[in-house]
Scaffold this motif. Structure first.
Motif, mmCIF file in Angstrom:
data_model
loop_
_atom_site.group_PDB
_atom_site.id
_atom_site.type_symbol
_atom_site.label_atom_id
_atom_site.label_comp_id
_atom_site.label_asym_id
_atom_site.label_seq_id
_atom_site.Cartn_x
_atom_site.Cartn_y
_atom_site.Cartn_z
ATOM 1 N N GLU A 90 10.705 -0.596 -8.605
ATOM 2 C CA GLU A 90 10.334 -1.192 -7.162
ATOM 3 C C GLU A 90 9.106 -1.742 -7.307
ATOM 4 N N ALA A 131 6.803 7.116 -8.062
ATOM 5 C CA ALA A 131 8.304 6.928 -8.295
ATOM 6 C C ALA A 131 8.564 5.627 -7.727
ATOM 7 N N ALA A 132 7.920 4.462 -6.738
ATOM 8 C CA ALA A 132 7.736 2.899 -7.727
ATOM 9 C C ALA A 132 8.341 2.719 -8.272
ATOM 10 N N ALA A 177 1.946 10.385 -6.329
ATOM 11 C CA ALA A 177 3.432 10.374 -7.120
ATOM 12 C C ALA A 177 4.590 9.255 -6.194
ATOM 13 N N VAL A 178 4.375 9.368 -5.002
ATOM 14 C CA VAL A 178 4.941 7.897 -5.140
ATOM 15 C C VAL A 178 5.076 6.802 -4.982
ATOM 16 N N GLN A 215 8.970 4.027 -10.992
ATOM 17 C CA GLN A 215 10.048 4.532 -12.131
ATOM 18 C C GLN A 215 11.245 3.664 -11.694
ATOM 19 N N PRO A 255 0.725 -1.242 -0.314
ATOM 20 C CA PRO A 255 0.633 0.082 0.045
ATOM 21 C C PRO A 255 1.194 1.405 0.037
ATOM 22 N N ILE A 256 0.839 1.810 -0.757
ATOM 23 C CA ILE A 256 1.548 3.583 -1.040
ATOM 24 C C ILE A 256 0.730 4.563 -1.438
ATOM 25 N N PRO A 257 0.461 4.960 -0.154
ATOM 26 C CA PRO A 257 -1.253 5.973 -0.636
ATOM 27 C C PRO A 257 -1.132 7.387 -1.539
ATOM 28 N N GLU A 258 0.411 7.886 -1.376
ATOM 29 C CA GLU A 258 0.680 8.993 -2.004
ATOM 30 C C GLU A 258 1.142 8.862 -4.065
#
Lengths: 305, 521
Positions: free
Chosen positions: B239, B233-234, B229-230, B236, B224-227
Motif C-alpha cells: 500500500e 504492514a502497509a 507496526a502499521v 508489506q 500519515p500512519i502513526p503506528e
C-alpha cells in the motif's frame, strides 16, 4: 411531558458548561505551550514575547472568560500548532469520526441484539455458552492489540483488506470491527440479562397462557420491555465509541477527531483539544437527550414522573 | 578501412545510439506513483510557518529555496545561480532566469524580496523568522539580483537559505492570510500541489516545466500512519512504497521480505547527556555552581568515563547508531575530526571519585523523556546501569515529553543530568553548542567565560577557517569541563519497496525529484 424535556434540556446545558470548565482548567495545569511551540533554540525574549501575544500571561479567570465567550459562538481560537481556526480543524474531521463510530455502532447492534435475544431464549444451551464466551473475549481484548492482530491477519497475511487509511467501504471494515467489538460484547450481555428478567415476568406467562405464539411474545411483549436499558446503554456506548476512536483512529491512520485530539494533547494545542472535547461532549449530550425522548415513547410512564 | 577503424566507427555508432538511449529517460514524461508513509501529517503547507521534518518533506518539493543541499549535504546553487559576500554584512544572490511559478508568475528579485519580507513579518509570527533575526533588509538590485543586508556578520546565512526561506509566488499570496497559504501552496518546485485531505492523504503531481528538468515520478502521495507496526504492514501489503522511521526491531521483517529493502543514513540527530556544571534561574541568570557532587569537574569526568555507549548501541539499538565524540555529527561544520570518543575506564572512575572525596561512590539521578526518541527510556536505563556498576549509583527518572521540557529542562530543573536529542539541521556547530552550552540560554547549564567568548566570536566571524578553529577548541574545552556525555548518532531507517529507487539522506529529507521507479510505473 414538556416540563420533563425542558428539565432534561437545562441539565444538558449545565453539563456542557461543566465540560467547558473542566477542559479549560485541566489543560491549563499541564504545562506551558509557548516552550513547545517555539523552536528549541528560541531565546528567553522570544518566549516572553510569544506568551504575551497569545495571552498566556493573563489571569486564569480572564483566559477562561475569553475562552467561553468564543466557545458559545463556536470560536475556540486558532490552533497553536496549525495556525488555523481550531473549530474548523475539528469539524473537518468529524465526518470520518461519525462514519467510524456509526459503522461500529451499526455492527454492534446488528450482532448484539440478535445474539442477546437468542442467548436469553435458549438459555444454558451451547449457543448461549458460545455467545457468552465471545462476548467476554470481546470485552477483554485491548483495542490496540485487536487492531494490530486484525491488520496482521487480514492485510499482511491474507491481503484481503487495506491496513490503514480512509476510502472505500473496505477501508472501514477492520477499524469498525476493532472499535465495535467491545460495544457488541456489552450490548449482548445487557440484552441477554434484560430479556431473561423480562421473560420471567408474570405478564409474559399470562401472554403465553392466553395462547400468544412464541415469536410475538419475544419480540412484542419481552423485547419492548427489555429495550429501555438497551437504549440507555446505546446512548452511553456512543460515548465509548467516540472516545474509543482515539486508539482505533491512531492504529488505522483514520483521519478523525480522535487522532487529531491525541496529537493536540501531545502538543498542548489547547484550542484544538478544547474544540474537539467540546464538540464530542456536545454530541454525546445531544444523543442522550434524544435517548430521553425515545424513553417517553417506549415507556409512557416516564413522561409523568 | 582497417579493422581498428571499423571498430572505432562501430564504437562511435554504438555510442551515439547508447547516448540516445541514455538521454531518453531525462526527456521522458513523468510516470507512475510513489506513496510515502510518514508518522504524521504536516501541520501546514505554509512553507515559512513550520519547523518540522514531515512538512519539509512535502514542501521542499513544492517550493524551491535560494540554495539547497546535495546528497552529500554540500550547499549547491538552486534558485540562486551564484552568490557572494560583498561586505561582511551584505550577501548578493544572482537568480536563475526563466523560472516560472506553478501559476505562471515569473521568478525575479521582487519575488525573493516578497518572500523574505513575508517570512520576517512579525504579524505572521512565522516559526522560521528567528533564524533570520540578523537580517536587516532585502534589497532588489536589478531584475535578477537581490541583496540581503544583515545587522551583524551572519556566517550561517547559506546554511539557513539551503533549507528555509522558501520563495513564494508574490501575486498569488499578496494580501492573503495564513489560512490561505496553508491550503494553496504555489512555488517553483519540481512538484505541484493537487489536494490534501488532512491526516489522510496529500497528493502532488510532477511539474514538467521545472527548471531542473521534469521529475521522473509523476505522482507522489503522502499518507500519515502513526503506528510503526502499521507503517510496516502497509509496506508489506504494497500500500505504501516508502515508510519512514522504521524501529530497529522491525528491520529484519523488511530485510527478509522479497519486495522490500532498508535504506539508511546516519541521522542529523545526536543523543547525549548534558551534565549540570552550574545552576541558572528561570530567567537564565547564573546562580552559581550547581548543588551536589557534579559541581566538581572530576565527578563529571568520572560520569563520562563510566559510560559505554558502544555497548548500548549494540544491545539496545541493535547496532543502528554511530557513536559520537561530541554532540555534533561528523557532517556538522565545526566538528573536530581529531576528537575520539572517551573510553570506558572503571579504574579512572574510581580514581576521579576518590580524588573528589567520594571513595565510596555517589548517588545521582539521570532524567530522561519516555517515548520522544527511539528507545530513549531503555537507553537511559542502560546508561544508569553502567554508571551504577562503576560506583555512580544512578536512579533513572522518566517523563512524558512535554512535561519533561516544560517542568524540567527549560527551567534548569533537570539536575544533575538529563538525556536529550538534538537535530541541528543548520549543519553548523553554532546551532548545537550555543543553545545547549553557552550560558544564558534556556537549555544551557554550563558556565565557562572562555567557552562563551568562543561562541560569541564564532557567531560573527565569516571566515570559515577561523570558525573551524574556534569550534574545535570549544569542543575540547566543553568535554574537558565534563559538560556533556556524548552518546550516539541514530540511524534513520526507511523501509522501501524495490520498485522505487531511493537513498536515505542524513538530512531526513525525501526529495521527490531524486526518486525514480524501476519499471517506470
Amino acid at each position: 411531558m414538556n416540563a420533563y424535556l425542558v428539565r432534561r434540556l437545562l441539565q444538558s446545558i449545565l453539563v456542557l458548561f461543566g465540560v467547558s470548565v473542566v477542559v479549560f482548567l485541566i489543560l491549563y495545569l499541564t504545562g506551558d505551550p509557548a516552550l513547545l511551540l517555539l523552536p528549541p533554540d528560541a531565546t528567553a525574549e522570544d518566549i516572553a514575547k510569544f506568551r504575551e501575544s497569545m495571552g498566556f500571561n493573563d489571569p486564569v479567570a480572564v483566559q477562561y472568560l475569553r475562552f467561553l465567550k468564543g466557545a458559545v459562538r463556536g470560536n475556540f481560537g486558532e490552533s497553536l500548532r496549525h495556525g488555523e481556526p481550531a473549530m474548523a480543524l475539528v469539524v473537518e474531521r468529524l465526518p470520518a469520526t461519525f462514519e467510524l463510530a456509526g459503522a461500529g455502532l451499526a455492527l454492534a447492534l446488528s450482532l448484539a441484539i440478535p445474539a442477546g435475544i437468542v442467548s436469553a431464549v435458549r438459555r444454558n444451551t451451547a449457543i448461549d455458552y458460545v455467545s457468552t464466551v465471545v462476548a467476554l473475549l470481546g470485552q477483554a481484548m485491548p483495542t490496540f492489540w485487536l487492531g494490530i492482530m486484525l491488520i496482521l491477519v487480514f492485510s499482511v497475511r491474507l491481503g484481503w483488506l487495506p491496513s490503514s487509511g480512509r476510502g472505500d467501504l473496505e477501508h472501514l471494515v477492520l477499524p469498525a470491527i476493532t472499535l465495535g467489538l467491545f460495544t457488541t460484547a456489552r450490548i449482548t450481555r445487557l440484552t441477554r440479562s434484560g430479556m431473561l428478567e423480562v421473560l420471567g415476568q408474570d405478564y409474559i406467562r399470562t401472554a403465553r397462557a392466553k395462547g400468544v405464539g412464541e415469536p410475538p411474545v419475544v419480540w412484542k411483549h419481552a423485547l419492548r420491555n427489555a429495550s429501555i436499558p438497551i437504549v440507555t446503554i446505546v446512548g452511553i456506548e456512543l460515548g465509548t465509541l467516540l472516545g474509543g476512536s482515539v486508539i482505533t483512529e491512531t492504529i488505522f491512520a483514520w483521519p478523525g477527531v480522535g487522532r487529531l485530539s491525541v496529537q493536540a494533547i501531545f502538543n498542548r494545542d489547547y484550542p484544538v483539544v478544547q474544540a474537539a472535547v467540546f464538540l464530542l461532549a456536545s454530541t454525546f449530550v445531544v444523543v442522550n437527550f434524544l435517548v430521553d425522548i425515545v424513553y417517553t415513547y417506549l415507556d409512557p410512564r416516564i413522561r409523568f414522573h | 578501412m582497417t579493422r581498428l577503424g571499423v571498430f572505432w566507427l562501430g564504437a562511435a555508432l554504438a555510442g551515439a545510439v547508447l547516448g540516445l538511449v541514455w538521454t531518453a529517460p531525462a526527456l521522458a514524461a513523468p510516470e507512475g506513483k510513489v506513496v510515502i508513509a510518514q508518522g504524521v501529517d504536516p501541520t501546514t503547507l505554509d512553507p515559512q510557518w513550520h519547523e518540522e521534518t514531515p512538512a519539509y518533506n512535502v514542501l521542499l518539493n513544492i517550493y524551491d529555496t535560494l540554495l539547497f543541499r546535495d546528497k552529500d549535504l554540500r550547499i549547491i546553487p538552486w534558485l540562486a545561480e551564484s552568490w557572494k559576500l560583498v561586505t561582511p554584512t551584505t550577501w548578493e544572490f544572482k537568480l536563475r532566469k526563466g523560472v516560472k511559478f506553478h501559476n505562471g508568475e515569473e521568478l525575479d528579485a521582487d519575488a525573493v524580496k516578497f518572500s523574505m519580507d513575508r517570512l520576517r513579518d512579525p504579524k505572521l509570527g512565522n516559526r522560521q523568522a528567528g533564524n533570520f533575526r540578523l537580517v536587516a533588509s532585502v534589497d532588489v538590485v536589478d531584475k535578477f539580483t537581490v541583496r540581503i543586508i544583515t545587522s551583524k556578520p551572519f556566517p550561517t546565512m547559506e546554511n539557513q537559505l539551503a533549507l528555509r526561506g522558501a520563495v513564494m509566488a508574490p501575486k498569488h499570496f499578496a494580501g492573503k492570510d495564513k489560512t490561505f497559504a496553508d491550503r494553496n501552496p504555489v512555488g517553483t518546485g519540481p512538484y505541484k500541489f493537487v489536494r490534501w485531505a488532512k491526516d489522510d492523504q496529500l497528493v502532488l503531481e510532477a511539474n514538467e516545466q521545472w527548471w531542473g528538468g521534469a521529475p521522473k515520478v509523476k505522482t507522489i502521495v503522502y499518507r500519515p500512519i502513526p503506528e510503526h507496526a502499521v507503517r510496516v504492514a502497509a509496506l508489506q501489503g504494497g500500500e505504501v512504497d516508502i515508510a519512514v522511521n522504521i524501529p530497529p526491531h522491525l528491520v529484519p521483517i523488511i530485510d527478509k521480505h522479497p519486495k522490500l529493502y532498508i535504506s539508511k543514513a546516519p541521522s542529523v540527530r545526536t543523543l547525549f547527556i548534558p551534565i549540570y556544571t552550574s545552576q541558572f534561574d528561570t530567567a537564565n541568570k547564573l546562580v552559581g555552581p550547581v548543588d551536589g557532587p557534579t559541581k566538581d569537574k572530576r565527578v563529571r569526568q568520572a560520569i563520562i568515563a563510566a559510560a559505554n555507549p558502544d555497548e548500548i548501541i549494540k544491545t539496545v539499538l541493535e547496532g543502528q547508531a554511530i557513536r559520537t565524540a561530541t554532540p555534533l555529527t561528523s557532517k556538522h561544520f565545526g566538528f573536530d575530526r581529531t576528537l575520539a570518543p572517551v573510553k570506558q575506564d572503571p579504574d579512572r572512575v574510581k580514581k576521579l571519585l576518590t580524588e573528589a572525596g567520594f571513595p565510596n561512590g555517589i548517588d545521582l539521578t539521570l532524567n530522561s523523556p519516555d517515548g520522544r526518541y527511539l528507545k530513549d527510556k531503555e537507553v537511559a536505563e542502560a546508561v544508569g546501569g553502567q554508571l551504577t556498576r562503576a560506583g555512580i549509583r544512578t536512579r533513572v527518572r522518566t517523563f512524558e515529553w512535554t512535561t519533561y521540557l516544560n517542568q524540567m529542562v527549560y527551567i534548569h530543573k533537570a539536575t544533575p543530568m538529563y538525556l536529550i536529542g538534538w537535530g541541528n539541521t543548520t549543519w553548523d556547530a553554532d546551532g548545537t553548542l550555543t543553545p545547549l552550552f553557552r550560558s544564558g540560554n534556556p537549555l544551557a547549564n554550563h558556565h565557562n567565560p572562555d567557552f562563551d567568548g568562543m561562541m560569541d566570536e564564532a557567531q560573527t566571524t565569516v571566515d570559515p577557517k577561523r570558525r573551524q578553529e574556534i569550534y574545535a577548541r570549544a569542543q575540547r574545552l566543553m568535554l574537558d569541563d565534563g559538560a556533556v556525555l556524548p552518546l550516539y548518532q541514530q540511524m534513520d531507517l526507511y523501509g522501501v519497496n524495490k520498485r522505487v529507487t531511493f537513498q536515505a539522506l542524513s538530512s531526513e529529507q525525501i526529495i521527490g525529484a531524486w526518486l525514480s521507479l524501476k519499471d517506470g510505473k
